[in-house]
Design a protein around this motif. Structure first.
Motif, PDB file in Angstrom:
ATOM      1  N   ILE A 113      49.446  23.261  29.447  1.00  0.00           N
ATOM      2  CA  ILE A 113      48.483  24.130  30.353  1.00  0.00           C
ATOM      3  C   ILE A 113      47.269  23.714  30.540  1.00  0.00           C
ATOM      4  CG2 ILE A 113      46.979  26.277  30.044  1.00  0.00           C
ATOM      5  CD1 ILE A 113      48.803  26.976  27.514  1.00  0.00           C
ATOM      6  N   GLY A 172      43.803  14.955  31.030  1.00  0.00           N
ATOM      7  CA  GLY A 172      44.541  15.105  29.722  1.00  0.00           C
ATOM      8  C   GLY A 172      45.861  15.722  29.912  1.00  0.00           C
ATOM      9  N   TRP A 185      35.022  24.523  29.478  1.00  0.00           N
ATOM     10  CA  TRP A 185      34.007  25.134  30.093  1.00  0.00           C
ATOM     11  C   TRP A 185      34.308  26.594  30.368  1.00  0.00           C
ATOM     12  CZ3 TRP A 185      33.582  20.488  33.857  1.00  0.00           C
ATOM     13  CH2 TRP A 185      33.404  19.463  33.084  1.00  0.00           C
ATOM     14  N   ALA A 194      46.238  20.876  34.414  1.00  0.00           N
ATOM     15  CA  ALA A 194      46.663  19.564  35.099  1.00  0.00           C
ATOM     16  C   ALA A 194      45.383  18.608  35.450  1.00  0.00           C
ATOM     17  CB  ALA A 194      47.643  19.974  36.209  1.00  0.00           C
ATOM     18  N   ASN A 247      39.214  17.946  26.690  1.00  0.00           N
ATOM     19  CA  ASN A 247      37.995  18.434  26.223  1.00  0.00           C
ATOM     20  C   ASN A 247      38.281  19.756  25.309  1.00  0.00           C
ATOM     21  OD1 ASN A 247      36.315  17.107  27.891  1.00  0.00           O
ATOM     22  ND2 ASN A 247      35.483  18.953  28.958  1.00  0.00           N
ATOM     23  N   GLY A 288      34.233  11.323  29.377  1.00  0.00           N
ATOM     24  CA  GLY A 288      35.369  12.559  29.284  1.00  0.00           C
ATOM     25  C   GLY A 288      36.880  12.102  29.841  1.00  0.00           C
ATOM     26  N   ARG A 328      48.310  30.570  36.380  1.00  0.00           N
ATOM     27  CA  ARG A 328      47.396  30.636  35.421  1.00  0.00           C
ATOM     28  C   ARG A 328      48.328  30.943  34.203  1.00  0.00           C
ATOM     29  NH1 ARG A 328      41.798  31.703  34.827  1.00  0.00           N
ATOM     30  NH2 ARG A 328      41.696  31.874  36.994  1.00  0.00           N
ATOM     31  N   PRO A 333      28.359  14.346  28.322  1.00  0.00           N
ATOM     32  CA  PRO A 333      28.629  13.375  29.580  1.00  0.00           C
ATOM     33  C   PRO A 333      27.600  12.154  29.779  1.00  0.00           C
ATOM     34  CG  PRO A 333      28.522  15.613  30.262  1.00  0.00           C
ATOM     35  CD  PRO A 333      28.089  15.613  28.763  1.00  0.00           C
ATOM     36  N   CYS A 370      23.380  17.052  33.866  1.00  0.00           N
ATOM     37  CA  CYS A 370      23.235  18.385  33.047  1.00  0.00           C
ATOM     38  C   CYS A 370      22.000  18.769  32.784  1.00  0.00           C
ATOM     39  CB  CYS A 370      23.788  17.961  31.590  1.00  0.00           C
ATOM     40  SG  CYS A 370      25.795  17.756  31.630  1.00  0.00           S
ATOM     41  N   GLY A 374      26.510  22.154  34.002  1.00  0.00           N
ATOM     42  CA  GLY A 374      26.767  20.766  34.776  1.00  0.00           C
ATOM     43  C   GLY A 374      26.698  20.881  36.134  1.00  0.00           C
ATOM     44  N   PHE A 375      26.235  19.938  37.083  1.00  0.00           N
ATOM     45  CA  PHE A 375      25.960  20.060  38.440  1.00  0.00           C
ATOM     46  C   PHE A 375      26.753  18.571  39.073  1.00  0.00           C
ATOM     47  CE2 PHE A 375      23.224  23.309  37.140  1.00  0.00           C
ATOM     48  CZ  PHE A 375      23.154  24.148  38.461  1.00  0.00           C
TER      49      PHE A 375
HETATM   50  C1  LIG Z   1      27.895  16.589  34.731  1.00  0.00           C
HETATM   51  C2  LIG Z   1      29.283  15.885  34.167  1.00  0.00           C
HETATM   52  C3  LIG Z   1      29.593  14.759  34.366  1.00  0.00           C
HETATM   53  C4  LIG Z   1      30.765  14.035  33.839  1.00  0.00           C
HETATM   54  N1  LIG Z   1      30.942  12.457  34.571  1.00  0.00           N
HETATM   55  C5  LIG Z   1      31.851  12.014  33.515  1.00  0.00           C
HETATM   56  C6  LIG Z   1      32.146  10.615  34.006  1.00  0.00           C
HETATM   57  O1  LIG Z   1      31.351  10.051  34.937  1.00  0.00           O
HETATM   58  N2  LIG Z   1      33.215  10.014  33.622  1.00  0.00           N
HETATM   59  C7  LIG Z   1      34.024  10.515  32.590  1.00  0.00           C
HETATM   60  O2  LIG Z   1      34.994   9.901  31.748  1.00  0.00           O
HETATM   61  N3  LIG Z   1      34.018  12.135  32.163  1.00  0.00           N
HETATM   62  C8  LIG Z   1      32.722  12.863  32.820  1.00  0.00           C
HETATM   63  N4  LIG Z   1      32.700  13.978  32.407  1.00  0.00           N
HETATM   64  C9  LIG Z   1      33.593  14.405  31.601  1.00  0.00           C
HETATM   65  C10 LIG Z   1      34.883  15.135  32.343  1.00  0.00           C
HETATM   66  O3  LIG Z   1      34.727  15.734  33.532  1.00  0.00           O
HETATM   67  C11 LIG Z   1      35.838  15.841  31.404  1.00  0.00           C
HETATM   68  O4  LIG Z   1      35.659  15.527  29.938  1.00  0.00           O
HETATM   69  C12 LIG Z   1      37.054  15.730  31.761  1.00  0.00           C
HETATM   70  O5  LIG Z   1      37.345  16.491  32.933  1.00  0.00           O
HETATM   71  C13 LIG Z   1      38.007  16.522  30.745  1.00  0.00           C
HETATM   72  O6  LIG Z   1      39.279  16.530  31.303  1.00  0.00           O
HETATM   73  P1  LIG Z   1      40.423  17.662  30.671  1.00  0.00           P
HETATM   74  O7  LIG Z   1      41.876  17.335  31.170  1.00  0.00           O
HETATM   75  O8  LIG Z   1      40.216  17.888  29.418  1.00  0.00           O
HETATM   76  O9  LIG Z   1      40.051  18.981  31.268  1.00  0.00           O
HETATM   77  P2  LIG Z   1      39.772  19.132  32.884  1.00  0.00           P
HETATM   78  O10 LIG Z   1      39.439  18.029  33.652  1.00  0.00           O
HETATM   79  O11 LIG Z   1      38.499  20.298  32.807  1.00  0.00           O
HETATM   80  O12 LIG Z   1      41.074  19.922  33.463  1.00  0.00           O
HETATM   81  C14 LIG Z   1      41.497  21.270  33.150  1.00  0.00           C
HETATM   82  C15 LIG Z   1      42.403  21.746  34.042  1.00  0.00           C
HETATM   83  O13 LIG Z   1      42.988  23.141  33.409  1.00  0.00           O
HETATM   84  C16 LIG Z   1      42.993  23.981  34.503  1.00  0.00           C
HETATM   85  N5  LIG Z   1      43.074  25.143  33.610  1.00  0.00           N
HETATM   86  C17 LIG Z   1      42.075  25.867  32.872  1.00  0.00           C
HETATM   87  N6  LIG Z   1      42.517  26.891  32.442  1.00  0.00           N
HETATM   88  C18 LIG Z   1      43.861  27.297  32.848  1.00  0.00           C
HETATM   89  C19 LIG Z   1      44.649  28.228  32.780  1.00  0.00           C
HETATM   90  N7  LIG Z   1      44.718  29.517  32.004  1.00  0.00           N
HETATM   91  N8  LIG Z   1      46.128  28.163  33.200  1.00  0.00           N
HETATM   92  C20 LIG Z   1      46.455  26.985  33.961  1.00  0.00           C
HETATM   93  N9  LIG Z   1      45.371  26.025  34.256  1.00  0.00           N
HETATM   94  C21 LIG Z   1      44.258  26.022  33.873  1.00  0.00           C
HETATM   95  C22 LIG Z   1      41.739  23.711  35.236  1.00  0.00           C
HETATM   96  O14 LIG Z   1      41.918  24.194  36.479  1.00  0.00           O
HETATM   97  C23 LIG Z   1      41.771  22.220  35.237  1.00  0.00           C
HETATM   98  O15 LIG Z   1      42.503  21.740  36.417  1.00  0.00           O
HETATM   99  C24 LIG Z   1      31.432  14.518  33.020  1.00  0.00           C
HETATM  100  C25 LIG Z   1      31.284  15.902  32.739  1.00  0.00           C
HETATM  101  C26 LIG Z   1      30.106  16.688  33.206  1.00  0.00           C
HETATM  102  C27 LIG Z   1      29.873  18.009  32.847  1.00  0.00           C
END
Ligand SMILES: Cc1cc2nc3c(=O)[nH]c(=O)nc-3n(C[C@H](O)[C@H](O)[C@H](O)COP(=O)(O)OP(=O)(O)OC[C@H]3O[C@@H](n4cnc5c(N)ncnc54)[C@H](O)[C@@H]3O)c2cc1C
Length: 390
Positions: free
Chosen positions: A8, A13, A158, A10, A287, A299, A122, A294, A218, A178-179
């Protein structure tokens, strides 16, 4: 529809675990609610420790062709202070690539690897089904049910939702929001990644692809509210933009004359912390399993690396019983903690210092006297700690 695993989300991770499992012979469904390409709140820097994983995923060459320059130096931009130090050398140097490009490349690679990608769709709920689970999804073609013995939550941390892997909703004065913005025409050494300190927040800038400067930060919810009260006509992002410029000489030099490339994005509150990597019979990557402040820009790496570690822990038994899933969950949890727990704690300490003005002033003076502290901080953040491949 029956699969061996349903993933769940893309983001980095989810796509990593989907690709790695598909390569190991699993029938995988990957569900993503957003249409790609999409920009995302993120600094977009990827540490060099993740490059071996990116290579194994099959997008290494593409990533290198598209990403911004190698980041060989770190810096601190705090008030009038501009200090720089070498990035610790590990397996080369990290670079930044826009999330609009990275996430699309990973999702496309997942499809090429045989993953069934449901997008936009979703995941709404999970229900037990014999020895596995049913994931109920809603997409542009209506609703569907996907059955699998393994469910992987990779939906980030988030946004609230109804799955057992979603975090409870939160609204506190001290929340960090986060911005993110891209700029064209910025002025910054090509090999430099400065950490930005501003009252009530922290952030970073780095060159990404196509001459875009990626700025992310942040800011405390209450500090942002105060900024907006001072300038009632301004949007949150415009008030923050002005605050950043007013807070630091380094940021004024870097983006004072630059123009925004696209609108500011906002997300959050962010949810730093260490959580369960396997609970309620749901495996968690990125996450969802745990999140660092961050401030250390780790992340994406933690998401990619945890996705790979989970696929290693699950192995090639594509129909694991509940007991086998629990054993895989224990192996994965142990590998996850060895790899990430230390850096999450270090990031919490660094963020605490950055957000507490008197401590930030002392830290700034120490770093000015001994810039190597920045290099040490990057080491403690995991920038020289690759994962072990089995
Ligand atoms: C201000 C800021 C700066 C950052 N800078 C960095 C950086 O420079 N380098 C770094 O390594 N990390 C950075 N990070 C952290 C990084 O963005 C995250 O840790 C990373 O995106 C986590 O990846 P993820 O695959 O866990 O989740 P995400 O990237 O959040 O992906 C989750 C996906 O799941 C999808 N989704 C959510 N709910 C559902 C659902 N119910 N059904 C289907 N799809 C769903 C979303 O649309 C999304 O595409 C930063 C974070 C912040 C806030």
């Amino acid at each position: 529809m029956r699969f061996d695993a349903v993933v769940i989300g893309a983001g980095p991770g989810g796509s990593t675990s989907a690709i790695a499992l598909a390569r190991a012979g699993w029938r995988v469904a990957l569900i993503e609610k957003a249409s790609f390409p999409r920009r995302k709140v993120c600094g977009e820097f990827l540490s060099a420790t993740s490059l071996p994983v990116i290579d194994r995923l099959g997008i290494g060459e593409d990533w290198r062709a598209a990403a911004g320059p190698e980041v060989r130096r770190l810096a601190l931009f705090a008030g009038e202070r501009v200090v720089d130090a070498p990035m610790p050398a590990g397996e080369g140097y990290g670079r930044a690539l826009g999330r609009d490009i990275l996430d699309l490349k990973l999702a496309e690679e997942a499809k090429r690897s045989g993953v069934a990608l449901f997008q936009p769709a979703r995941a709404l709920s999970l229900a037990p089904d014999g020895d596995g689970q049913i994931v109920h999804i809603e997409g542009s073609d209506g609703e569907a049910e996907l059955q699998a013995s393994v469910v992987i939550a990779a939906h980030g941390s988030w946004e609230p939702g109804a799955l057992a892997s979603h975090l409870p909703k939160r609204h506190e004065r001290t929340d960090l929001l986060g911005f993110k913005a891209h700029f064209h025409g910025a002025t910054l050494a090509r090999d430099l990644m400065p950490l930005l300190a501003c009252p009530g927040g922290y952030g970073g800038i780095v060159w990404a692809d196509g001459g875009r400067l990626s700025l992310s930060c942040c800011i405390r919810r209450d500090v942002l509210a105060e900024l907006r009260q001072r300038d009632p006509g301004l949007s949150a992002s415009a008030a923050l933009h002005r605050h950043l410029l007013a807070s630091s000489l380094g940021i004024r030099r870097a983006i004072g004359e630059a123009v925004l490339a696209g609108p500011w994005l906002a997300a959050g509150p962010i949810r730093p912390g260490i959580r369960a990597a396997y609970a309620d019979d749901i495996f968690r990557v990125g996450n969802v399993a745990g999140e660092s402040h961050p401030i250390i820009a780790e992340g994406i790496s933690m998401a990619i690396q945890s996705g790979w570690l989970l696929a290693q822990a699950l192995g090639t038994d594509t129909a694991p019983s509940r007991a086998a899933r629990q054993r895989a969950g224990k192996r994965y949890e142990a590998a996850w903690r060895r790899q990430f727990a230390g850096r999450i704690r270090a990031a919490g300490l660094f963020a605490g210092i950055a957000l507490h003005a008197p401590s930030a002033a002392v830290a700034g003076a120490l770093i000015a006297a001994a810039p190597a502290i920045l290099t040490l901080g990057a080491r403690l953040s995991g920038k020289t700690k690759p994962i072990a491949f089995v």
